[in-house]
Write an enzyme that holds these catalytic residues in place. Structure first.
Site, mmCIF file in Angstrom:
data_model
loop_
_atom_site.group_PDB
_atom_site.id
_atom_site.type_symbol
_atom_site.label_atom_id
_atom_site.label_comp_id
_atom_site.label_asym_id
_atom_site.label_seq_id
_atom_site.Cartn_x
_atom_site.Cartn_y
_atom_site.Cartn_z
ATOM 1 N N ARG A 99 4.496 -12.836 0.852
ATOM 2 C CA ARG A 99 4.198 -11.552 0.695
ATOM 3 C C ARG A 99 4.872 -10.586 -0.315
ATOM 4 O O ARG A 99 4.128 -9.751 -0.857
ATOM 5 C CB ARG A 99 4.306 -10.935 2.146
ATOM 6 C CG ARG A 99 3.326 -11.628 3.087
ATOM 7 C CD ARG A 99 3.657 -11.058 4.785
ATOM 8 N NE ARG A 99 3.272 -9.579 4.755
ATOM 9 C CZ ARG A 99 2.215 -8.957 5.387
ATOM 10 N NH1 ARG A 99 1.058 -9.961 5.194
ATOM 11 N NH2 ARG A 99 2.116 -7.804 5.430
ATOM 12 N N GLY A 102 0.708 -1.250 0.044
ATOM 13 C CA GLY A 102 0.083 0.030 0.083
ATOM 14 C C GLY A 102 0.821 1.078 -0.084
ATOM 15 O O GLY A 102 0.639 2.217 -0.824
ATOM 16 N N ASP A 145 8.451 0.596 7.776
ATOM 17 C CA ASP A 145 7.106 0.061 8.258
ATOM 18 C C ASP A 145 7.196 -1.225 8.694
ATOM 19 O O ASP A 145 6.800 -1.890 7.956
ATOM 20 C CB ASP A 145 6.166 0.407 7.043
ATOM 21 C CG ASP A 145 4.673 0.168 7.332
ATOM 22 O OD1 ASP A 145 4.276 0.873 8.312
ATOM 23 O OD2 ASP A 145 4.024 -0.159 6.596
ATOM 24 N N GLY A 148 15.485 -7.792 6.433
ATOM 25 C CA GLY A 148 15.673 -6.305 6.402
ATOM 26 C C GLY A 148 16.806 -5.942 7.674
ATOM 27 O O GLY A 148 17.491 -4.816 7.308
ATOM 28 N N CYS A 185 1.640 0.468 12.945
ATOM 29 C CA CYS A 185 0.059 0.463 13.194
ATOM 30 C C CYS A 185 -0.375 0.120 14.513
ATOM 31 O O CYS A 185 -1.435 -0.618 14.753
ATOM 32 C CB CYS A 185 -0.649 -0.059 12.134
ATOM 33 S SG CYS A 185 -0.238 -1.668 11.608
#
Ligand SMILES: C[S@@+](CC[C@H](N)C(=O)[O-])C[C@H]1O[C@@H](n2cnc3c(N)ncnc32)[C@H](O)[C@@H]1O
Lengths: 271, 337
Positions: free
Chosen positions: B162, B139, B208, B191, B263
């Site tokens: 993913r 997104g 993120d 990562g 989030c």
């Protein structure tokens, strides 16, 4: 006191009612103690009923109500609220009143209940018995509590038993409220939607918890009385400590959640 | 009867709620009941309009009660439609009726409207090279692509499945010309190890990270971070997050900027992680950093989202019934040397 031909409105209404009910005359009404305008209003109420012989029991109904001890003013208002009473046979009315007495509605509260909710006399004894039995056996209210429910929330006699059961179980299990408190707060006066919306709002805000098996919660739940028996503004501000905007959105969201829930349950049952 | 249900005694959603009640009521105080009821009620979505699509269903979105939200003053982001009016909320299924245009591109991507903020906050300029360290399902990467300003975009996600979803998303929304090797690289590596691949090179880095995803944890028992079997994984999240952020810092070039986002409302996954990573960068790598204020962005969007007041590090969108987006935490830091 008789209406003259020059009194247009009274004559129109009396004529139409006279056709409906040959036995009912202004004369007999004034004999019973109604004023001219009350008599006119009575005619109007009765003429709202459909069908030629719809109001054939009007005189006996009025008599029964007078015997019950109601005055002409109360009787006129009552018939206006519920003209259907004039369709009920005298014997049936007597039986229903007797039955309510047997259920513990003493003089005074009986009259208040009938005046407040005359529809209760349109319900057959058998249906009232079913509701009473349901309240006693399924919900385990005491006889005394059932009497209080009938007195304070007579409309229960016309409620769907499944709905009633759902409401009772919701408040008993989800909210952890015992019968005595339900009676005291006149729970059955409130719609399921109102009860659930206010409760779920509090619950999701973290202000209401379902008690565990031992009846314990980690927070102090607000009393049922302070949730139900307050106007919306007081509920939002004092009990839920929220804003009107939030509650407004919440009501809409919840209504949709329920609709979806019903659709889901519907489809499961259909399987 | 209806109430004698045999629910598991401690479903993960319940455990999550207990955990949040304990931590967030202390952190958010009077705000927590408002946030709690919003988290437990139906959320809102935003539709990120696809600028590459030739037949955007703008009218359809507006008919569904969505109000357009201008995302960028410079006009690089023409429009994203966001569900604003409580009456006009739209449900997933209604949104999914989107049809591809004649080139096979879809007209909008459905996401939490607040999720575009991290991409905006990154403030990508022409000729920037950008790394999105945890990019799937895509997104925020898509939002970055919409600006068309990055010279080179590097998208990574350690999960192979993913990552393939990310590729599918890109191909459904962006024209082939933007997905060529000289403009885009998609990798699937851990990562935290990025520093061994590339150091001091990106102008912008988006980190993120995986987190407790508060909304999901409260609503879905499947794949829930609060299930008993994932206690260890959940406890080690802040460490993983700090490592990812540190890797992102190391990957940025001097003068480059890193945006950290989650989030969750959880302070130990938000400011706690930023503080830790900044400290590690200084102590172990001699990298000096400076926090960049996101106030201008907050001011621009304060009518659309509810921002937490008085956060001493970063900014946070908190859910509210009248604007049921988020939670999104963001903190931006600049590498000095
Ligand atoms: C919050 S999601 C990212 C969402 C994405 N940025 C978007 O906007 O669609 C976090 C992602 O981090 C990935 N992830 C978890 N551990 C990782 C690691 N060690 N290195 C890179 N990615 C990781 C997960 O597979 C997951 O897709």
């Amino acid at each position: 006191l008789l209406c003259s031909a020059s009194d247009q409105t009274a004559s129109v209404s009396s004529q139409s009612s006279l056709r409906l009910s040959p036995v009912l005359s202004l004369h007999s009404l004034s004999d019973m103690g109604f004023t001219e305008s009350q008599a006119g209003q009575l005619f109007d109420s009765v003429s709202r009923l459909k069908g030629a012989s719809a109001a054939k029991h009007v005189l006996s109904t009025l008599t029964v109500l007078f015997v019950l001890g109601l005055n002409p003013t109360s009787v006129q208002k009552l018939i206006d609220k519920c003209p259907e009473l004039c369709m009920v046979k005298e014997t049936q009315l007597q039986q229903r009143i007797q039955h309510l007495r047997k259920l513990g509605l003493v003089e005074g509260s009986l009259q208040r209940t009938v005046v407040h909710y005359p529809k209760i006399l349109t319900v057959p004894v058998k249906s009232v018995k079913n509701v009473v039995q349901f309240l006693r056996e399924k919900c385990q209210f005491t006889t005394q509590q059932v009497t209080e429910i009938l007195r304070d929330s007579p409309a229960v006699v016309l409620e769907d038993l499944d709905q009633l059961e759902y409401k009772f179980q919701y408040v008993y299990f989800r909210m952890g409220i015992k019968q005595a408190e339900m009676v005291k707060c006149r729970l059955f006066r409130f719609t399921m939607e109102d009860v659930r919306c206010r409760h779920v709002f509090l619950e999701r805000r973290g202000l209401y918890q379902t008690p565990d098996k031992k009846g314990q919660t980690t927070i102090i739940n607000p009393k049922l009385d302070s949730i139900l028996n307050v106007d919306q503004h007081t509920f939002i501000v004092d009990v839920a400590q929220a804003s009107a905007e939030e509650y407004d959105v919440f009501q809409k969201l919840l209504a949709r959640e329920w609709k979806e829930e019903e659709l889901e349950h519907g489809s499961i049952e259909a399987d | 009867g209806k109430w004698a249900t045999t629910l598991p005694k401690h479903p993960p959603t319940r455990l999550a709620l207990q955990h949040f009640d304990a931590t967030y009521s202390a952190q958010l105080g009077d705000l927590w009941p408002s946030v709690r009821v919003a988290l437990l009620s139906e959320r809102k979505y935003g539709a990120l309009l696809n600028n590459f699509c030739h037949s955007p269903d703008l009218e359809e979105l507006q008919a569904q009660g969505s109000a357009p939200l201008r995302l960028h003053q410079a006009g690089l982001w023409p429009l994203a439609a966001v569900n604003k009016a409580p009456q006009g909320e739209t449900i997933w299924s209604e949104f999914w009726s989107i049809m591809p245009d004649k080139f096979g591109l879809l007209s909008y991507y459905l996401m939490d409207a607040a999720s575009v903020l991290p991409s905006l906050a990154l403030d990508v300029q022409a000729n920037h090279t950008v790394l999105d360290l945890c990019a799937a399902p895509g997104g925020k990467a898509l939002a970055l692509l919409q600006t068309q300003s990055a010279r080179f975009l590097c998208l990574n996600d350690s999960s192979v499945s993913r990552t393939s979803r990310l590729k599918r998303v890109l191909h459904s929304y962006a024209p082939k010309e933007l997905l060529t090797d000289d403009k885009l690289r998609i990798t699937s590596v851990d990562g935290t190890m990025w520093g061994e691949i590339e150091r001091n090179s990106f102008d912008r880095v988006l980190v993120d990270v995986p987190c407790t995803t508060d909304r999901h944890s409260l609503m879905e028992d499947d794949n829930n971070m609060f299930s008993r079997s994932r206690v260890g994984e959940r406890r080690s999240l802040p460490r993983l997050q700090a490592e990812l952020l540190l890797a992102g810092i190391i990957a940025a070039c001097p003068g480059g900027e890193v945006l950290y986002s989650t989030c969750t409302l959880c302070p130990s996954q938000n400011l706690g992680v930023v503080e830790r990573a900044v400290q590690l960068a200084e102590e172990n790598h001699g990298i000096r950093l400076q926090v960049v204020s996101l106030r201008p962005l907050v001011r621009m969007f304060q009518n659309t989202f509810h921002f937490a007041p008085d956060l001493h590090l970063g900014e946070m969108v908190v859910p509210h019934l009248a604007a049921n987006f988020g939670p999104i935490y963001m903190c931006k830091i600049r590498r000095l040397a």
